[in-house]
Design an enzyme around this catalytic site. Structure first.
Site, PDB file in Angstrom:
ATOM      1  N   TYR A  67       0.811  -1.213   0.000  1.00 29.29           N
ATOM      2  CA  TYR A  67       0.000   0.000   0.000  1.00 29.29           C
ATOM      3  C   TYR A  67       0.847   1.268   0.000  1.00 29.29           C
ATOM      4  O   TYR A  67       1.767   1.416   0.806  1.00 29.29           O
ATOM      5  CB  TYR A  67      -0.888  -0.006   1.244  1.00 29.29           C
TER       6      TYR A  67
ATOM      7  N   SER B  83       1.353  -7.694   1.925  1.00 29.29           N
ATOM      8  CA  SER B  83       0.381  -6.701   2.363  1.00 29.29           C
ATOM      9  C   SER B  83      -0.606  -6.412   1.225  1.00 29.29           C
ATOM     10  O   SER B  83      -1.282  -7.317   0.762  1.00 29.29           O
ATOM     11  CB  SER B  83       1.095  -5.444   2.865  1.00 29.29           C
ATOM     12  N   GLN B  84      -0.697  -5.167   0.748  1.00 31.84           N
ATOM     13  CA  GLN B  84      -1.562  -4.933  -0.408  1.00 31.84           C
ATOM     14  C   GLN B  84      -1.177  -5.833  -1.567  1.00 31.84           C
ATOM     15  O   GLN B  84      -2.027  -6.400  -2.254  1.00 31.84           O
ATOM     16  CB  GLN B  84      -1.489  -3.470  -0.849  1.00 31.84           C
TER      17      GLN B  84
ATOM     18  N   ASP C 218       0.437  -8.830  14.124  1.00 32.51           N
ATOM     19  CA  ASP C 218       0.184  -7.897  13.027  1.00 32.51           C
ATOM     20  C   ASP C 218      -1.154  -7.193  13.243  1.00 32.51           C
ATOM     21  O   ASP C 218      -2.218  -7.788  13.063  1.00 32.51           O
ATOM     22  CB  ASP C 218       0.180  -8.667  11.708  1.00 32.51           C
TER      23      ASP C 218
ATOM     24  N   HIS D  42       3.538  -6.334  11.304  1.00 31.29           N
ATOM     25  CA  HIS D  42       3.251  -6.373   9.869  1.00 31.29           C
ATOM     26  C   HIS D  42       4.494  -6.620   9.017  1.00 31.29           C
ATOM     27  O   HIS D  42       4.371  -6.953   7.836  1.00 31.29           O
ATOM     28  CB  HIS D  42       2.557  -5.079   9.443  1.00 31.29           C
TER      29      HIS D  42
END
Length: 322
Positions: free
Chosen positions: A92, A188-189, A274, A303
């Site tokens: 992201y 992640s994203q 996370d 994360h």
């Protein structure tokens, strides 16, 4: 961040019932059919670097709506093809960065296609080069989580996921790439995007999905106060009458529904501390994945997940799926 979610033994069995739009498959079939009316229009330009063991090309292709999407193609020099290829998606707010940031997979004998994420890459950690000419159609909170959230046709990630599917088409059509050995990857994203592509395609050799975002929106938005999921809560705190419509849109983009359709061999990772992508959201998707799968659990991490050690797990996975 201490442990805040379900215990690991419960996470391994966590299979929540979640709403799925009745026309989920038709929505995505129509979206990708419309995208296919645009020629991929792939353009490659050699890009000069001081790297001596890889060759680099600056890539442009037509994504959603025929919009130009940038990418890097990094390949090992002097390796007999056709090569397997990792198609990677970015986290992201990040962009494709610079080609010298993407040399690990080529060092292992894989081509590496790194897709820029439209409209992102403004931050200082990974710059990008691709705009999003679509714009917005209604009220929105900062970031991308709520752009077009009141209508799935206009939601931001409809465009991004379509770009990502098209990036696999690009890789499959490149000279020197084996179209039967394409692995999608991201964290992640990027992990959420890879997960979506894994659910939308049945022709992948593998998927590497690290601490995936864009997964189980309805839970994530209520159990974490961290961004980017917090963008949803902030939006709804102002747009008080939009909750039902917003989550009905997000259901078309929820990683749980894509994971339920994923058939390629998959390597997941999750971090139990996370608070950005809560572990219950990751396990909810992992437990739905239909193909051969394995998940690496990092009990003491947030994360960042497994960091460089997870990259080592990925190299083992790639070696097993060459």
């Amino acid at each position: 961040m201490a442990l805040f979610d379900l215990p690991l033994e419960q996470l391994r069995e966590y299979r929540p019932e979640v709403p799925e739009p009745a026309d989920f498959d038709e929505f995505w079939k129509s979206t990708l059919t419309d995208a296919a009316t645009h020629d991929l229009d792939v353009r490659l330009e050699p890009f000069a670097t001081d790297l001596v063991q890889v060759e680099v090309h600056d890539v442009v292709f037509a994504g959603f709506g025929g919009h130009p999407i940038k990418a890097w193609l990094v390949k090992p020099k002097g390796v007999e093809g056709p090569l397997p290829c990792v198609v990677e998606y970015i986290g992201y707010s990040g962009g494709r960065s610079y080609p010298w940031a993407h040399t690990t997979y080529p060092a292992a004998g894989w081509a590496h296609l790194v897709m820029d994420t439209r409209g992102q890459g403004f931050g200082n950690w990974q710059p990008g080069d691709t705009g999003d000419p679509y714009g917005t159609t209604g009220p929105t909170n900062k970031g991308w989580m709520t752009q077009g959230i009141e209508d799935p046709e206009h939601y931001y990630y409809r465009r991004v996921f379509t770009d990502a599917v098209r990036a696999v088409d690009v890789a499959k059509g490149l000279d020197g790439i084996d179209p039967d050995r394409i692995v999608v990857a991201g964290g992640s994203q990027g992990g959420g995007i890879a997960q979506a592509v894994g659910g939308l395609r049945d022709d992948l050799a593998g998927a590497m999905i690290d601490v995936p975002f864009l997964t189980y929106f309805r839970r994530a938005a209520t159990i974490t106060d961290s961004y980017p999921y917090k963008e949803i809560g902030e939006f709804l705190s102002g747009q008080r009458l939009s909750e039902e419509r917003a989550f009905a849109t997000l259901d078309y983009f929820d990683g749980l529904n894509f994971a339920a359709r994923g058939t390629a061999p998959a390597l997941y990772s999750v971090a139990l501390m996370d608070d950005v992508c809560p572990p219950s959201t990751v396990f909810a998707a992992y437990n739905r994945w239909q193909g051969e799968k394995r998940i690496t659990v990092w009990p003491w991490n947030g994360h960042e997940g497994g960091g460089i050690l997870q990259r080592g797990e990925q190299l083992k996975f790639l070696a097993a799926h060459r």
